[in-house]
Design an enzyme around this catalytic site. Structure first.
Site, PDB file in Angstrom:
ATOM      1  N   HIS A  38       0.992  -1.034  -0.660  1.00 43.14           N
ATOM      2  CA  HIS A  38      -0.051  -0.128   0.465  1.00 43.14           C
ATOM      3  C   HIS A  38       0.874   1.362   0.103  1.00 43.14           C
ATOM      4  O   HIS A  38       1.001   1.337   1.014  1.00 43.14           O
ATOM      5  CB  HIS A  38      -0.987   0.123   1.381  1.00 43.14           C
TER       6      HIS A  38
ATOM      7  N   ASN B 159       4.653  -1.608   4.004  1.00 46.45           N
ATOM      8  CA  ASN B 159       5.250  -2.914   4.959  1.00 46.45           C
ATOM      9  C   ASN B 159       4.149  -4.088   4.466  1.00 46.45           C
ATOM     10  O   ASN B 159       3.710  -4.827   5.886  1.00 46.45           O
ATOM     11  CB  ASN B 159       5.578  -2.986   6.127  1.00 46.45           C
ATOM     12  N   HIS B 160       3.079  -4.287   3.834  1.00 45.78           N
ATOM     13  CA  HIS B 160       2.374  -4.726   3.620  1.00 45.78           C
ATOM     14  C   HIS B 160       2.479  -5.657   2.542  1.00 45.78           C
ATOM     15  O   HIS B 160       2.336  -5.133   1.373  1.00 45.78           O
ATOM     16  CB  HIS B 160       1.028  -4.151   3.792  1.00 45.78           C
ATOM     17  N   ILE B 161       3.163  -7.189   2.327  1.00 49.59           N
ATOM     18  CA  ILE B 161       3.865  -7.069   1.123  1.00 49.59           C
ATOM     19  C   ILE B 161       3.116  -8.762   1.194  1.00 49.59           C
ATOM     20  O   ILE B 161       2.583  -9.463   1.829  1.00 49.59           O
ATOM     21  CB  ILE B 161       5.207  -7.809   1.429  1.00 49.59           C
TER      22      ILE B 161
END
Length: 571
Positions: A350, A503-505
């Site tokens: 995101h 950091n939303h992989i």
């Protein structure tokens, strides 16, 4: 607000707890065998291990990173230099294994190298440690919106899931109960409101800033609602009630916030074994392309092998595809689970930006957890045919540090300096905007041809471009933010110019209906290998705009059920 009843566990998919505790078997040479080997000990691996070991299966967890001592991490935070605190260094206080590097930016270690038009928008930060990155997450526990599961059929963009929201909904309930999520039990405050059970705990109470912001923006359609959070609003399974320390990132000092280490410890109590500093680099397959063993290197560089009936890679959305590519063998020359050539493709996050201003009236942000409310008015709608949705978090991190830096830049001293810091801390607003990417096969993780980790294994290279869909979404969000600023008679209104990572992989082992253009099915089982599961963020085929952790946890529990059923059928 009156709290709803606690979920009745018997209404969830049930887990039969075995009476006999089975443990992995180790040889004198350090090799091992178990019913199930799980690679990675973050929230996904931890939840799976706890589910499966309670069913009576022997479970071995291999973790590349260190076993951390919570007390030492808290002490490291207390002693962290001001520059690191001000720069949001969430990694530096966690000890790193020299043999399993994670991305560091204070100073940068270049373990993950990102190129492309939006490289800065994919500079990920994560931990490689027992318990995983939930040691320092924001604890946001959002569900995907039901429409997120049908992006292609509904809006003509992206991909559809091979499963529906309704199919995943019971697992969302299970995940919320396992984590201990505090959320609003009034439909008008929920996003989405389609749910079969109330939250286990009632919401984290709004502070003054949340309530004031909601009164101003909600009449204009922005819909500021409470963030469902993995932190306690009453004592919960050994965790105390959140007392609002406001530094949930990088560490909750009292342990009110959920971490994957909680389920690791529960799994160990039931007989699971965890090996830290065990870097998996190779996978064996047989003539039927079943995985028969994984190989790992210990901290001395010695190699060991673990055989099992079933395997799950739960590393994260970068480390899982990296391992699959590293483990290419004669029967799988492009990498394990990669006959579709989709491993490492469709990388998503995101990517977003910040908006800051000084409000005319006092806002008083900084009381309570670091994030507690969010604007979701543009989370869904027909506009998604043309540009991305967004969510806008009202950051509740104390503004004192930013206010001090700004006041010092004005050259103030003495009482004038103190007054300026106070004014800016009280009136300052920081909004964090997240945008919704579409899966794009060109956004790809590959293995570096030049950079190696200390074990000599290729480091990950990533190419990233958010694309026109996100760029148009950013333009729409800019317009919305200018309107929001006007509602508060904002001064010093500013929108950051470059995109930042969140950091939303997601996407590196994408889920689909067919092995022709996907890596895993709706249970996160690899199309190429009947006994390999790849649960977690990498499997997610549509990013939505919300944090991915709860969806990862739901997929982990669903995958654990599938593993248990298949092992039972083959027994």
């Amino acid at each position: 607000m009156k709290a709803g009843p606690a979920p009745a566990c018997c209404n969830f998919p049930t887990v039969k707890i075995a009476k006999i505790m089975k443990k992995p078997v180790f040889t004198a040479q350090g090799d091992a065998s178990a019913d199930i080997v799980i690679v990675g000990s973050g929230i996904v691996g931890a939840l799976m291990a706890n589910e499966l070991v309670r069913q009576g299966y022997s479970v071995l967890i291999l973790e590349a990173g260190l076993r951390l001592e919570r007390a030492q991490v808290v002490e490291n935070w207390r002693n962290m230099p001001f520059a690191n605190r001000a720069g949001s260094d969430f990694q530096g206080l966690y000890p790193q294994s020299p043999y399993a590097p994670a991305p560091l930016y204070f100073p940068p270690n270049n373990y993950v190298q990102v190129t492309g038009p939006n490289a800065a928008g994919f500079q990920q930060g994560y931990l490689r440690a027992v318990g995983g990155t939930t040691w320092h997450w924001a604890a946001s526990c959002w569900r995907h919106h039901p429409h997120d599961f049908t992006m292609q059929s509904r809006y003509g963009v992206g991909r559809d899931w091979p499963i529906s929201y309704d199919e995943l909904e019971p697992w969302y309930c299970r995940a919320e109960n396992e984590i201990g999520v505090a959320g609003p039990n009034v439909a008008a405050l929920q996003s989405p409101a389609e749910r079969s059970r109330p939250y286990p705990m009632d919401m984290v109470p709004f502070a003054h800033g949340d309530a004031y912001f909601a009164r101003v923006v909600n009449p204009h359609g922005y819909r500021l609602v409470p963030i469902p959070q993995g932190r306690s609003t009453r004592p919960w399974q050994g965790r105390p009630t959140c007392c609002g320390n406001n530094n949930c990132q990088p560490i909750c000092p009292i342990g009110a916030m959920y971490s994957g280490i909680h389920h690791i410890e529960r799994a160990e109590h039931h007989g699971a074994a965890v090996l830290a500093e065990a870097v998996v680099y190779k996978m064996d397959t047989d003539g039927n392309n079943r995985v028969t063993a994984v190989h790992w290197k210990d901290s001395s560089g010695a190699s060991h092998k673990a055989a099992a009936k079933a395997f799950a890679l739960a590393c994260n959305g970068i480390e899982t595809p990296r391992l699959l590519l590293l483990a290419a063998n004669g029967g799988n020359p492009k990498g394990i689970a990669n006959s579709s050539d989709m491993v490492g493709r469709n990388m998503m996050d995101h990517s977003g930006f910040h908006c800051t201003f000084l409000a005319e009236e006092p806002v008083w942000l900084g009381r309570g957890p670091a994030q507690s409310s969010c604007m979701v008015g543009y989370r869904d709608g027909a506009f998604r045919r043309d540009y991305s949705a967004n969510k806008m978090i009202l950051n509740n991190i104390s503004r004192v540090t930013a206010a001090t830096q700004q006041a010092l830049q004005k050259g103030l001293v003495g009482r004038e300096l103190a007054a300026e810091i106070r004014y800016r801390a009280v009136h300052g607003v920081d909004i964090s905007i997240s945008l919704e990417p579409l899966p794009n096969p060109e956004n790809r993780l590959t293995l570096s041809k030049t950079r190696k980790d200390p074990h000599g294994l290729a480091c990950p290279d990533i190419y990233y471009d958010v694309g026109a869909y996100v760029r148009k979404g950013a333009e729409a969000a800019h317009e919305q933010l200018r309107h929001i600023g006007a509602l508060f008679n904002a001064r010093e209104f500013a929108i950051s110019g470059s995109l930042n990572a969140n950091n939303h992989i997601m996407g590196g082992v994408i889920m689909g209906k067919s092995g022709k253009d996907a890596v895993v099915d709706g249970n996160c089982r690899a199309f190429d290998h009947e006994n390999l599961w790849l649960p977690g963020g990498g499997a997610i085929p549509s990013a939505s705009v919300v944090n991915s952790t709860l969806t990862m946890a739901a997929l982990a529990l669903k995958a654990a059920q599938d593993i248990g059923l298949r092992l039972k059928e083959s027994a």
